[in-house]
Motif scaffolding. Structure first.
Motif, PDB file in Angstrom:
ATOM      1  N   THR A  84       0.827  -1.208   0.000  1.00 28.87           N
ATOM      2  CA  THR A  84       0.000   0.000   0.000  1.00 28.87           C
ATOM      3  C   THR A  84       0.861   1.257   0.000  1.00 28.87           C
ATOM      4  O   THR A  84       0.603   2.210  -0.741  1.00 28.87           O
ATOM      5  CB  THR A  84      -0.937   0.001   1.221  1.00 28.87           C
ATOM      6  OG1 THR A  84      -1.773  -1.162   1.172  1.00 28.87           O
ATOM      7  CG2 THR A  84      -1.801   1.250   1.240  1.00 28.87           C
ATOM      8  N   VAL A  85       1.910   1.248   0.829  1.00 32.16           N
ATOM      9  CA  VAL A  85       2.818   2.397   0.879  1.00 32.16           C
ATOM     10  C   VAL A  85       3.517   2.580  -0.468  1.00 32.16           C
ATOM     11  O   VAL A  85       3.639   3.702  -0.981  1.00 32.16           O
ATOM     12  CB  VAL A  85       3.846   2.218   2.008  1.00 32.16           C
ATOM     13  CG1 VAL A  85       4.882   3.338   1.975  1.00 32.16           C
ATOM     14  CG2 VAL A  85       3.145   2.201   3.368  1.00 32.16           C
ATOM     15  N   TYR A  86       3.952   1.468  -1.061  1.00 29.85           N
ATOM     16  CA  TYR A  86       4.642   1.535  -2.360  1.00 29.85           C
ATOM     17  C   TYR A  86       3.700   2.035  -3.451  1.00 29.85           C
ATOM     18  O   TYR A  86       4.082   2.841  -4.300  1.00 29.85           O
ATOM     19  CB  TYR A  86       5.167   0.145  -2.719  1.00 29.85           C
ATOM     20  CG  TYR A  86       5.972   0.103  -3.999  1.00 29.85           C
ATOM     21  CD1 TYR A  86       7.301   0.503  -4.022  1.00 29.85           C
ATOM     22  CD2 TYR A  86       5.396  -0.344  -5.186  1.00 29.85           C
ATOM     23  CE1 TYR A  86       8.040   0.464  -5.201  1.00 29.85           C
ATOM     24  CE2 TYR A  86       6.124  -0.386  -6.361  1.00 29.85           C
ATOM     25  CZ  TYR A  86       7.444   0.019  -6.359  1.00 29.85           C
ATOM     26  OH  TYR A  86       8.160  -0.025  -7.523  1.00 29.85           O
ATOM     27  N   TYR A  87       2.450   1.567  -3.407  1.00 30.12           N
ATOM     28  CA  TYR A  87       1.466   1.975  -4.417  1.00 30.12           C
ATOM     29  C   TYR A  87       1.189   3.474  -4.333  1.00 30.12           C
ATOM     30  O   TYR A  87       1.205   4.177  -5.353  1.00 30.12           O
ATOM     31  CB  TYR A  87       0.183   1.174  -4.218  1.00 30.12           C
ATOM     32  CG  TYR A  87      -0.941   1.559  -5.152  1.00 30.12           C
ATOM     33  CD1 TYR A  87      -1.020   1.016  -6.428  1.00 30.12           C
ATOM     34  CD2 TYR A  87      -1.929   2.451  -4.745  1.00 30.12           C
ATOM     35  CE1 TYR A  87      -2.050   1.366  -7.285  1.00 30.12           C
ATOM     36  CE2 TYR A  87      -2.957   2.803  -5.598  1.00 30.12           C
ATOM     37  CZ  TYR A  87      -3.010   2.257  -6.869  1.00 30.12           C
ATOM     38  OH  TYR A  87      -4.029   2.619  -7.717  1.00 30.12           O
ATOM     39  N   VAL A  88       0.929   3.966  -3.129  1.00 30.80           N
ATOM     40  CA  VAL A  88       0.601   5.383  -2.956  1.00 30.80           C
ATOM     41  C   VAL A  88       1.775   6.268  -3.362  1.00 30.80           C
ATOM     42  O   VAL A  88       1.592   7.341  -3.956  1.00 30.80           O
ATOM     43  CB  VAL A  88       0.178   5.662  -1.501  1.00 30.80           C
ATOM     44  CG1 VAL A  88      -0.009   7.148  -1.254  1.00 30.80           C
ATOM     45  CG2 VAL A  88      -1.115   4.910  -1.175  1.00 30.80           C
ATOM     46  N   SER A  89       2.993   5.825  -3.072  1.00 28.09           N
ATOM     47  CA  SER A  89       4.170   6.636  -3.396  1.00 28.09           C
ATOM     48  C   SER A  89       4.467   6.685  -4.887  1.00 28.09           C
ATOM     49  O   SER A  89       5.280   7.497  -5.325  1.00 28.09           O
ATOM     50  CB  SER A  89       5.398   6.101  -2.645  1.00 28.09           C
ATOM     51  OG  SER A  89       5.705   4.774  -3.056  1.00 28.09           O
ATOM     52  N   HIS A  90       3.825   5.832  -5.698  1.00 29.13           N
ATOM     53  CA  HIS A  90       4.059   5.812  -7.143  1.00 29.13           C
ATOM     54  C   HIS A  90       2.819   6.225  -7.934  1.00 29.13           C
ATOM     55  O   HIS A  90       2.691   5.877  -9.111  1.00 29.13           O
ATOM     56  CB  HIS A  90       4.509   4.421  -7.595  1.00 29.13           C
ATOM     57  CG  HIS A  90       5.921   4.092  -7.205  1.00 29.13           C
ATOM     58  ND1 HIS A  90       6.252   3.655  -5.936  1.00 29.13           N
ATOM     59  CD2 HIS A  90       7.093   4.151  -7.894  1.00 29.13           C
ATOM     60  CE1 HIS A  90       7.554   3.442  -5.881  1.00 29.13           C
ATOM     61  NE2 HIS A  90       8.084   3.745  -7.045  1.00 29.13           N
ATOM     62  N   LEU A  91       1.929   6.946  -7.310  1.00 29.94           N
ATOM     63  CA  LEU A  91       0.772   7.469  -8.035  1.00 29.94           C
ATOM     64  C   LEU A  91       1.151   8.759  -8.756  1.00 29.94           C
ATOM     65  O   LEU A  91       1.909   9.575  -8.233  1.00 29.94           O
ATOM     66  CB  LEU A  91      -0.391   7.734  -7.074  1.00 29.94           C
ATOM     67  CG  LEU A  91      -1.091   6.514  -6.483  1.00 29.94           C
ATOM     68  CD1 LEU A  91      -2.166   6.946  -5.499  1.00 29.94           C
ATOM     69  CD2 LEU A  91      -1.698   5.642  -7.578  1.00 29.94           C
ATOM     70  N   GLU A  92       0.602   8.937  -9.947  1.00 40.65           N
ATOM     71  CA  GLU A  92       0.834  10.145 -10.718  1.00 40.65           C
ATOM     72  C   GLU A  92      -0.397  10.442 -11.563  1.00 40.65           C
ATOM     73  O   GLU A  92      -1.280   9.607 -11.715  1.00 40.65           O
ATOM     74  CB  GLU A  92       2.062   9.987 -11.628  1.00 40.65           C
ATOM     75  CG  GLU A  92       1.849   9.002 -12.757  1.00 40.65           C
ATOM     76  CD  GLU A  92       2.972   9.024 -13.774  1.00 40.65           C
ATOM     77  OE1 GLU A  92       4.086   9.445 -13.422  1.00 40.65           O
ATOM     78  OE2 GLU A  92       2.730   8.608 -14.922  1.00 40.65           O
ATOM     79  N   GLN A  93      -0.449  11.643 -12.092  1.00 43.51           N
ATOM     80  CA  GLN A  93      -1.538  12.051 -12.962  1.00 43.51           C
ATOM     81  C   GLN A  93      -1.077  12.077 -14.415  1.00 43.51           C
ATOM     82  O   GLN A  93       0.046  12.496 -14.710  1.00 43.51           O
ATOM     83  CB  GLN A  93      -2.052  13.441 -12.574  1.00 43.51           C
ATOM     84  CG  GLN A  93      -2.939  13.457 -11.352  1.00 43.51           C
ATOM     85  CD  GLN A  93      -3.507  14.838 -11.077  1.00 43.51           C
ATOM     86  OE1 GLN A  93      -2.775  15.766 -10.752  1.00 43.51           O
ATOM     87  NE2 GLN A  93      -4.816  14.979 -11.207  1.00 43.51           N
ATOM     88  N   VAL A  94      -1.946  11.616 -15.303  1.00 43.51           N
ATOM     89  CA  VAL A  94      -1.650  11.706 -16.728  1.00 43.51           C
ATOM     90  C   VAL A  94      -1.687  13.186 -17.109  1.00 43.51           C
ATOM     91  O   VAL A  94      -2.704  13.861 -16.894  1.00 43.51           O
ATOM     92  CB  VAL A  94      -2.680  10.917 -17.552  1.00 43.51           C
ATOM     93  CG1 VAL A  94      -2.350  10.997 -19.035  1.00 43.51           C
ATOM     94  CG2 VAL A  94      -2.734   9.470 -17.083  1.00 43.51           C
ATOM     95  N   PRO A  95      -0.595  13.738 -17.647  1.00 37.52           N
ATOM     96  CA  PRO A  95      -0.555  15.187 -17.914  1.00 37.52           C
ATOM     97  C   PRO A  95      -1.662  15.662 -18.840  1.00 37.52           C
ATOM     98  O   PRO A  95      -2.171  16.769 -18.683  1.00 37.52           O
ATOM     99  CB  PRO A  95       0.830  15.385 -18.554  1.00 37.52           C
ATOM    100  CG  PRO A  95       1.643  14.233 -18.081  1.00 37.52           C
ATOM    101  CD  PRO A  95       0.678  13.080 -17.953  1.00 37.52           C
TER     102      PRO A  95
END
Length: 397
Positions: A84-95
């Motif tokens: 869960t920590v790894y997933y949240v830390s690698h979230l991004e938005q499509v520009p």
């Protein structure tokens, strides 16, 4: 003798006097009712000997201690927490669209992965690949080149690199910082391993009239001749190619690679818990892969609409193209969006029509498009028709 005399003395004294002293201490007179009340209250209290300890309070039956958990459950909980920590830390938005997604694949790895795919595809499709000087190849390459150059996404392999950016160009703001208005619509501001002004692209046209498809990954675009009659003209082809290039701009290849990390992690956790992997694979496809694929397709539709409009193609050609493509859908799968990796053509056409205003805004804001549109209209008047022959091959009449 002494005990007998004491008994006689206490027995000869009145009861009220005997009750006033006990071992030399005088007791106050107490009524019988108060004595009964006092004795009854004493009976309600638990009697504990001096030096004894009260028993510890019982824990609730639902409480679970970590040390009593099964090792498999412990491992699954730890893995879920770390994941869960790894997933949240690698979230991004499509520009280009603002959609949130999980991304742990770097552009460098994506470019290397696509390069390996390109070599493999060129080898597999070599027997059916049309030469670059073939009329159909030149037709496809011309459309691809216009789309790439209009949004600074790169050049075809063998072409000269552009000395300038797209018609809107790259300017400077009031503070002296570089400013590129095309970045908002998918154009690259600087060269990159996935796409950019100096990125080289390879185009492969495969002579297969039964295959109605086209695809793209960083640095390579593949078009099967079976889709050309559905496109009908250059603008229909531009709608298809812009959609495929839109996948590259949104980095959907890297997103799919990243999604596999999540799938492997979920499978590992469920395997620790002893759940059925066959059911897990089915749930993974239904709950994660299919919805993500449909989101990516609509995202590529929107980006493709912007790219073709930036290249001065009529944005109306996009919904018209997918409307024709919808007529070729299987009747059994028609309308079953939930079990399809692609949205139905009807929903895609409606989606594109709702965003046509964006395409026209880009088309009219480009000062070079008026001249290009005149050239396209002149070309349509003298354009040849692409039809399949009896042998299945395509020819230009």
């Amino acid at each position: 003798m002494f005990r007998t005399s004491l008994r006689r003395i206490y027995a000869s004294r009145p009861a009220s006097t005997a009750a006033k002293s006990f071992r030399g201490a005088t007791l106050p007179p107490v009524t019988v009712g108060r004595l009964q009340q006092f004795s009854s209250s004493l009976r309600r209290q638990a009697y504990i000997r001096f030096g004894e300890q009260r028993p510890p309070p019982k824990k609730p039956e639902y409480s679970i201690e970590w040390r009593h958990l099964d090792p498999a459950i412990k491992g699954a909980l730890i893995a879920a927490g770390v994941g869960t920590v790894y997933y949240v830390s690698h979230l991004e938005q499509v520009p280009e669209t603002g959609r949130w997604r999980f991304m742990n694949t770097t552009p460098e790895f994506e470019a290397k992965f696509s390069e390996l795919s390109r070599k493999q595809l060129r080898q597999e499709l070599a027997p059916s690949t049309l030469p670059e000087n073939h009329p159909l190849s030149r037709h496809v390459r011309r459309v691809v080149s216009r789309i790439l150059r209009a949004s600074n996404l790169g050049v075809l392999k063998g072409e000269d690199r552009p000395s300038h950016l797209s018609p809107l160009g790259m300017g400077w703001d009031l503070e002296g910082n570089a400013w590129n208005p095309d970045v908002e619509f998918g154009a690259a501001k600087e060269p990159g391993p996935v796409y950019g002004p100096s990125k080289e692209w390879d185009v492969i046209v495969v002579n297969d009239s039964k295959m109605i498809n086209a695809m793209a990954s960083p640095g390579i675009i593949i078009v099967f001749t079976g889709i050309l009659p559905v496109c009908q003209d250059e603008e229909g082809l531009a709608a298809v190619l812009s959609h495929e290039i839109g996948h590259v701009v949104a980095r959907h290849t890297a997103e799919r690679l990243s999604s596999q990390t999540i799938a492997w992690g979920v499978l590992a956790i469920l395997a620790l818990l002893g759940l059925d992997l066959g059911l897990t694979s089915f749930a993974q496809q239904i709950l994660m892969e299919l919805p993500n694929s449909r989101k990516q397709e609509l995202e590529a539709d929107l980006i493709g609409l912007r790219l073709m409009s930036r290249a001065c193609y009529n944005p109306v050609a996009a919904p018209l193209m997918f409307s024709r493509l919808g007529k070729l859908e299987s009747k059994a799968a028609k309308g079953l969006d939930f079990l399809q990796t692609h949205p139905s053509s009807d929903s895609r056409v409606k989606f594109l029509e709702e965003h046509l205003h964006e395409g026209f805004s880009l088309l009219y804001s480009n000062p070079d498009c008026e001249r290009v549109r005149q050239q396209l209209e002149s070309f349509k008047e003298t354009a040849h028709i692409v039809k399949p022959t009896r042998s299945g091959e395509l020819e230009i009449f």
